[in-house]
Motif scaffolding. Structure first.
Motif, mmCIF file in Angstrom:
data_model
loop_
_atom_site.group_PDB
_atom_site.id
_atom_site.type_symbol
_atom_site.label_atom_id
_atom_site.label_comp_id
_atom_site.label_asym_id
_atom_site.label_seq_id
_atom_site.Cartn_x
_atom_site.Cartn_y
_atom_site.Cartn_z
ATOM 1 N N CYS A 19 91.817 41.595 -54.967
ATOM 2 C CA CYS A 19 92.998 40.618 -54.913
ATOM 3 C C CYS A 19 92.627 39.706 -53.860
ATOM 4 N N GLY A 23 92.063 35.705 -54.774
ATOM 5 C CA GLY A 23 93.162 34.987 -54.140
ATOM 6 C C GLY A 23 92.463 33.579 -53.404
ATOM 7 N N PHE A 28 96.558 31.719 -55.990
ATOM 8 C CA PHE A 28 97.221 32.053 -56.933
ATOM 9 C C PHE A 28 98.715 31.261 -56.891
ATOM 10 N N PRO A 32 99.344 32.125 -61.214
ATOM 11 C CA PRO A 32 99.037 33.303 -61.584
ATOM 12 C C PRO A 32 97.959 33.273 -62.535
ATOM 13 N N LEU A 33 97.179 34.549 -62.782
ATOM 14 C CA LEU A 33 96.240 34.453 -63.768
ATOM 15 C C LEU A 33 97.103 35.011 -65.144
ATOM 16 N N CYS A 45 102.996 41.203 -61.829
ATOM 17 C CA CYS A 45 102.552 40.825 -60.579
ATOM 18 C C CYS A 45 102.401 41.530 -59.403
ATOM 19 N N GLN A 47 100.527 44.169 -59.327
ATOM 20 C CA GLN A 47 99.276 44.452 -59.251
ATOM 21 C C GLN A 47 98.565 43.947 -58.003
ATOM 22 N N CYS A 48 99.191 42.728 -57.758
ATOM 23 C CA CYS A 48 98.804 42.436 -56.226
ATOM 24 C C CYS A 48 99.808 42.109 -55.027
ATOM 25 N N ARG A 89 110.018 31.034 -51.465
ATOM 26 C CA ARG A 89 108.870 30.453 -52.417
ATOM 27 C C ARG A 89 109.009 31.155 -53.695
ATOM 28 N N TRP A 90 108.618 30.665 -54.844
ATOM 29 C CA TRP A 90 108.827 31.133 -56.123
ATOM 30 C C TRP A 90 107.623 30.710 -57.065
ATOM 31 N N GLU A 93 105.982 33.626 -64.846
ATOM 32 C CA GLU A 93 104.964 33.313 -65.899
ATOM 33 C C GLU A 93 105.709 33.907 -67.167
ATOM 34 N N HIS A 129 104.105 28.432 -63.106
ATOM 35 C CA HIS A 129 104.418 27.551 -61.925
ATOM 36 C C HIS A 129 103.011 26.769 -61.540
ATOM 37 N N ASN A 165 108.251 35.602 -59.205
ATOM 38 C CA ASN A 165 107.966 36.093 -57.828
ATOM 39 C C ASN A 165 108.880 35.445 -56.952
ATOM 40 N N ASN A 168 107.968 35.109 -50.009
ATOM 41 C CA ASN A 168 108.569 35.005 -48.507
ATOM 42 C C ASN A 168 107.884 33.825 -48.227
ATOM 43 N N SER A 172 100.830 34.681 -48.767
ATOM 44 C CA SER A 172 99.975 35.975 -48.997
ATOM 45 C C SER A 172 100.654 36.842 -50.034
ATOM 46 N N THR A 173 100.032 37.834 -50.524
ATOM 47 C CA THR A 173 100.911 38.616 -51.401
ATOM 48 C C THR A 173 101.892 39.600 -50.721
HETATM 49 C C1 HEC Z 1 95.189 39.309 -58.635
HETATM 50 C C2 HEC Z 1 96.057 39.246 -57.811
HETATM 51 C C3 HEC Z 1 97.379 38.417 -58.000
HETATM 52 C C4 HEC Z 1 98.324 38.744 -59.024
HETATM 53 C C5 HEC Z 1 98.262 39.473 -60.332
HETATM 54 C C6 HEC Z 1 99.248 37.714 -58.819
HETATM 55 N N1 HEC Z 1 99.117 36.966 -57.531
HETATM 56 FE FE1 HEC Z 1 100.407 35.566 -56.714
HETATM 57 N N2 HEC Z 1 99.201 35.529 -55.057
HETATM 58 C C7 HEC Z 1 98.041 36.084 -54.890
HETATM 59 C C8 HEC Z 1 97.288 35.763 -53.699
HETATM 60 C C9 HEC Z 1 95.940 36.229 -53.134
HETATM 61 C C10 HEC Z 1 98.099 34.889 -53.282
HETATM 62 C C11 HEC Z 1 98.091 34.113 -51.655
HETATM 63 C C12 HEC Z 1 97.192 33.113 -51.811
HETATM 64 C C13 HEC Z 1 97.896 31.973 -52.446
HETATM 65 O O1 HEC Z 1 98.784 31.578 -51.806
HETATM 66 O O2 HEC Z 1 97.218 31.413 -53.205
HETATM 67 C C14 HEC Z 1 99.261 34.845 -54.064
HETATM 68 C C15 HEC Z 1 100.518 33.925 -53.744
HETATM 69 C C16 HEC Z 1 101.508 33.746 -54.554
HETATM 70 C C17 HEC Z 1 102.567 33.028 -54.364
HETATM 71 C C18 HEC Z 1 102.948 32.332 -52.977
HETATM 72 C C19 HEC Z 1 103.370 33.643 -51.924
HETATM 73 C C20 HEC Z 1 103.728 33.218 -50.641
HETATM 74 O O3 HEC Z 1 104.798 34.215 -50.378
HETATM 75 O O4 HEC Z 1 103.435 32.217 -50.200
HETATM 76 C C21 HEC Z 1 103.505 33.088 -55.277
HETATM 77 C C22 HEC Z 1 104.825 32.473 -55.765
HETATM 78 C C23 HEC Z 1 102.779 33.647 -56.460
HETATM 79 N N3 HEC Z 1 101.586 34.125 -55.981
HETATM 80 C C24 HEC Z 1 103.195 34.185 -57.729
HETATM 81 C C25 HEC Z 1 102.639 35.149 -58.543
HETATM 82 C C26 HEC Z 1 103.267 35.529 -59.836
HETATM 83 C C27 HEC Z 1 104.391 34.848 -60.371
HETATM 84 C C28 HEC Z 1 102.232 36.480 -60.403
HETATM 85 C C29 HEC Z 1 102.679 37.120 -61.689
HETATM 86 C C30 HEC Z 1 102.873 36.289 -62.968
HETATM 87 C C31 HEC Z 1 101.491 36.732 -59.595
HETATM 88 N N4 HEC Z 1 101.532 35.726 -58.346
HETATM 89 C C32 HEC Z 1 100.324 37.481 -59.618
HETATM 90 C C33 HEC Z 1 97.315 37.012 -55.909
HETATM 91 C C34 HEC Z 1 97.786 37.589 -57.175
#
Ligand code: HEC
Length: 292
Positions: A19, A23, A28, A32-33, A45, A47-48, A89-90, A93, A129, A165, A168, A172-173
């Motif tokens: 993750c 990231g 992300f 997201p993926l 989501c 998963q991370c 923060r939002w 998918e 998003h 999602n 906060n 980070s995740t």
């Molecule tokens: C494979 C791991 C992974 C998955 C699965 C994943 N994310 Fe994330 N996400 C990250 C990482 C790493 C970050 C922090 C780095 C960044 O901000 O890009 C992050 C950051 C975010 C943030 C900003 C969080 C913050 O507090 O600033 C949002 C919003 C977000 N993801 C949405 C989603 C959503 C919606 C899904 C599912 C549809 C999802 N992510 C699934 C790895 C993941």
């Protein structure tokens, strides 16, 4: 006991490393993926973003803008809303699938807050998003609009699977609440000709309810390649009754209440579907009830 605990601990570390690396490389927060909507076969989501359990927070993700009875080939604006009193923060998918788990209709961006991609394990199409669309700093709820044009007649029941999602904003995740939801739609047959294909009509099963066998029949206006299948209420293929080329005219087949291997099936509701070579329904599925 140790043997059991060690591999589990190792795999958690490996998952975290994956993750973090992913990231860093893929950012992300900028989307997201593919394949995280909790649709059949998919993860979500957490998963991370695993600090809290799925749907354990005080918020929700909801879908609006589309009716429970959609009309074929009609443009709709799908609105996704993630609400949570604790977030700043939002992200989201979603994917829209038919009963076979295939993406249907055409999705497109309404503005720069969303993006569309096709991928994941099943090659489904996702709306999600963008970086701008993560709405950093905004409080209590966020919404996104995505354009969706429904598929042509005969696509049948559809489901929107959505993940949100409520984050906060700490880049980070950690500390983020993940929500999932689904929204079922059926095809509005009053808006189109029931029995849609002018070239084929699937007749009601007879007898119905039945035990142990019923007859399925259909009429083809022209010779064509068809398949006649029986599906359960989960949309799984129970058995293919006929597949191949047939001349014009009426054709009748018996379903003995068995699957492809000849095993008797339990009482319940089943669907008969007449499809063309590419697996598209030529008509609305017919319902039949096996009563033992
Ligand atoms: C494979 C791991 C992974 C998955 C699965 C994943 N994310 Fe994330 N996400 C990250 C990482 C790493 C970050 C922090 C780095 C960044 O901000 O890009 C992050 C950051 C975010 C943030 C900003 C969080 C913050 O507090 O600033 C949002 C919003 C977000 N993801 C949405 C989603 C959503 C919606 C899904 C599912 C549809 C999802 N992510 C699934 C790895 C993941």
């Amino acid at each position: 006991m140790n043997n059991y605990i060690k591999p589990a601990g190792t795999s958690v570390l490996v998952a975290m490393a994956v993750c973090l690396t992913a990231g860093a490389a893929l950012a992300f927060s900028s989307g997201p993926l593919d394949g995280l909507t909790a649709a059949p076969g998919e993860g979500n989501c957490t998963q991370c973003h695993s600090t809290f359990g799925l749907n354990s927070g005080a918020g929700s993700v909801t879908i609006s803008g589309i009716p429970q009875d959609y009309a074929p080939l009609t443009p709709y604006t799908v609105t996704v809303t993630v609400a949570d009193p604790a977030a700043s923060r939002w992200g989201f998918e979603f994917t829209i699938l038919d009963i076979e788990g295939v993406s249907v209709g055409a999705v497109s961006n309404a503005d720069a807050n969303t993006q569309i991609s096709t991928g994941g394990a099943f090659g489904r199409t996702y709306a999600k998003h963008t970086s701008a669309g993560s709405q950093l700093g905004q409080g209590t709820a966020a919404s996104w609009n995505v354009n969706w044009t429904s598929p042509a007649e005969g696509a049948g029941d559809l489901t929107v699977y959505v993940a949100g999602n409520a984050a906060n904003g700490n880049f980070s995740t950690s500390g983020d609440n993940i929500y999932t939801n689904s929204f079922a739609m059926s095809e509005d047959v009053t808006s189109s000709v029931p029995g849609n294909s002018p070239l084929a009509s699937l007749h009601p099963a007879y007898p119905n309810p039945f035990n142990p066998r019923t007859q399925l029949s259909f009429t083809l206006a022209e010779g064509q390649n068809v398949s006649l299948g029986v599906y359960d209420v989960q949309g799984r293929l129970v058995t293919t009754i006929y597949r191949g080329d047939l001349p014009s005219g009426t054709h009748s087949y018996t379903w003995r209440g068995q699957d492809q291997q000849g095993r008797p099936q339990p009482s319940g509701l089943y669907f008969g579907r007449l499809m063309d070579r590419s697996g598209r329904d030529l008509n609305r599925p017919i319902k039949m009830t096996l009563t033992k």
